[in-house]
Design a protein around this motif. Structure first.
Motif, PDB file in Angstrom:
ATOM      1  N   GLY A  84       0.838  -1.187   0.000  1.00  0.00           N
ATOM      2  CA  GLY A  84       0.000   0.000   0.000  1.00  0.00           C
ATOM      3  C   GLY A  84       0.875   1.239   0.000  1.00  0.00           C
ATOM      4  O   GLY A  84       2.060   1.184  -0.313  1.00  0.00           O
ATOM      5  N   ILE A 141      -5.687  11.141   2.677  1.00  0.00           N
ATOM      6  CA  ILE A 141      -6.523  10.237   1.887  1.00  0.00           C
ATOM      7  C   ILE A 141      -7.575  10.987   1.079  1.00  0.00           C
ATOM      8  O   ILE A 141      -8.083  10.473   0.077  1.00  0.00           O
ATOM      9  CB  ILE A 141      -7.200   9.191   2.808  1.00  0.00           C
ATOM     10  N   GLN A 146      -6.188   6.092  -4.985  1.00  0.00           N
ATOM     11  CA  GLN A 146      -5.464   4.922  -4.486  1.00  0.00           C
ATOM     12  C   GLN A 146      -5.283   3.860  -5.567  1.00  0.00           C
ATOM     13  O   GLN A 146      -4.290   3.122  -5.564  1.00  0.00           O
ATOM     14  CB  GLN A 146      -6.210   4.344  -3.285  1.00  0.00           C
ATOM     15  N   THR A 403     -13.954   4.940  -1.732  1.00  0.00           N
ATOM     16  CA  THR A 403     -12.579   5.045  -2.227  1.00  0.00           C
ATOM     17  C   THR A 403     -12.568   5.806  -3.547  1.00  0.00           C
ATOM     18  O   THR A 403     -13.382   5.554  -4.422  1.00  0.00           O
ATOM     19  CB  THR A 403     -11.975   3.659  -2.438  1.00  0.00           C
TER      20      THR A 403
END
Length: 405
Positions: A84, A141, A146, A403
């Motif tokens: 990650g 974030i 991502q 996400t």
């Protein structure tokens, strides 16, 4: 065992889909690392007595930062990997401190959240690693793509070299923190209230006869997305008492035929060459497709659709129901999808039933974030439609809700 001594940690384990997670235990000066991954990767770590962690610089529009990737080398060319990015809200500070720590307790959990191994380890990090971590600008974030970061990590690793291996953080096991031959026995009634259930299940890490274990684990994954009353383990044909499929799901809208193909999880298996593993997957896919085709034939010949569970006949009205199939394999190789796809499209042309292949870990990802028949079918259809249009199925990434992709 972390799961016994600190049961509150289990909530975090179950929230983690796949990957690494640093944990701090109050009063314990040794940092803890949770590794949630497949049984194959866990066995590889046990046999090799360690693994590597790469620190990977990446750049995407508006962000230049640092990612990480853990690699478990069953094979020099195709290790199991999990990683990650350093992200503020996802314990970036804890990751950075842990990667620089000399001693770390590493606890391995499988996809269903069972602690299979634990070791005290030595992290061999260098000044270069420390400088990279201390100098990294860690993004938030919020608005972070991502999926694009994962693409960068994958691309970096694809072109990595032996020099990159030599410059990675080397994790070496020094002391076992729990028995390494543990077997889980699960007798919870709510976990075994599906049709055909024996009332319990067991789960060792090493497996010489994988089938029965994997089928029950597939059911456990499916129970996240479907109701237990919709799931049938090992339904039998009425005429010859042979299995229709390994697992059958019957909802108000759908019938899903699921055939599982697993291999032994033993040191001798993981030591096979990558060519032998690829060939084993292709052979399993061919055999599984033959079984799916037989199940479709039985379903179409038997009107109404009738099968046996626990000696009782179950009748299903197929009117208005869509029928599709899943072939669950131990592992799939990205470079071989051009060979996986054509026989499945041929099955569709011959029977009218769509079928896609998934690895067990992919099924875990699907059921981790997809709830209900409609959403599951939408994900399935996205993969199958792409294969029908292009001639090659994609590997669909399933992310947590919210996400940014």
């Amino acid at each position: 065992m972390l799961s016994i001594l600190h049961p509150s940690v289990m909530r975090k384990v179950h929230e983690l889909s796949i990957g690494l997670l640093p944990i701090t235990i109050k009063g314990d000066s040794i940092p803890k690392l949770i590794v949630k991954t497949s049984k194959e990767a866990i066995l590889t770590a046990k046999v090799r007595q360690g693994f590597l962690i790469y620190l990977i610089p990446y750049e995407i529009p508006g962000v230049r930062s640092l990612a990480f990737l853990a690699a478990f080398f069953d094979d020099e060319r195709h290790p199991y990997t999990s990683g990650g990015a350093l992200i503020k809200e996802l314990r970036a500070k804890e990751f950075s401190l842990l990667f620089q720590a000399p001693i770390v307790d590493v606890h391995f959990f499988d996809e269903l959240g069972r602690e299979m191994l634990a070791y005290r380890t030595t992290f061999h990090s260098t000044k270069r690693h420390k400088d990279m971590l201390r100098g990294a600008i860690v993004p938030s974030i919020e608005g972070l793509n991502q999926s694009l970061i994962l693409d960068r990590i994958t691309e970096w690793f694809r072109f990595s070299s032996q020099a990159d291996d030599a410059s990675a953080i080397k994790v070496t096991f020094t002391e076992s923190l729990m028995p390494d031959d543990i077997i889980y026995f699960d007798m919870r009634p709510d976990a075994h209230d599906y049709h055909g259930s024996p009332g319990f299940s067991s789960a060792p890490l090493e497996r010489s006869e994988p089938g029965p274990f994997q089928e029950k684990e597939i059911v456990a994954l499916l129970q996240r997305t479907f109701k237990s009353k919709e799931i049938y383990l090992a339904p039998l044909r009425v005429n010859d008492k042979e299995e229709v499929v390994d697992v059958l799901v019957v909802t108000a809208r759908s019938v899903i035929l699921i055939q599982a193909k697993d291999n032994q999880n033993l040191e001798s298996t993981l030591n096979k060459t990558i060519e032998k593993k690829r060939n084993a997957t292709k052979k399993s896919l061919k055999g599984g497709l033959g079984q799916v085709k037989g199940a479709i034939g039985y379903l179409k010949r038997t009107v109404p659709f009738v099968f046996l569970i626990d000696g009782k006949e179950i009748e299903v009205d197929l009117t208005g129901k869509r029928i599709y199939a899943l072939l669950i394999l131990r592992e799939l190789f990205d470079d071989d999808y051009d060979e996986y796809t054509p026989p499945m499209l041929e099955l569709y042309k011959a029977t009218g039933v769509a079928c896609i292949p998934l690895s067990y870990t992919e099924l875990h990802q699907y059921t981790r974030f997809i709830e209900g028949d409609e959403h599951f079918y939408d994900a399935f259809n996205k993969v199958f439609s792409h294969g029908l249009e292009t001639g090659m199925f994609p590997r669909l990434r399933v992310h947590p809700p919210g996400t940014k992709l």
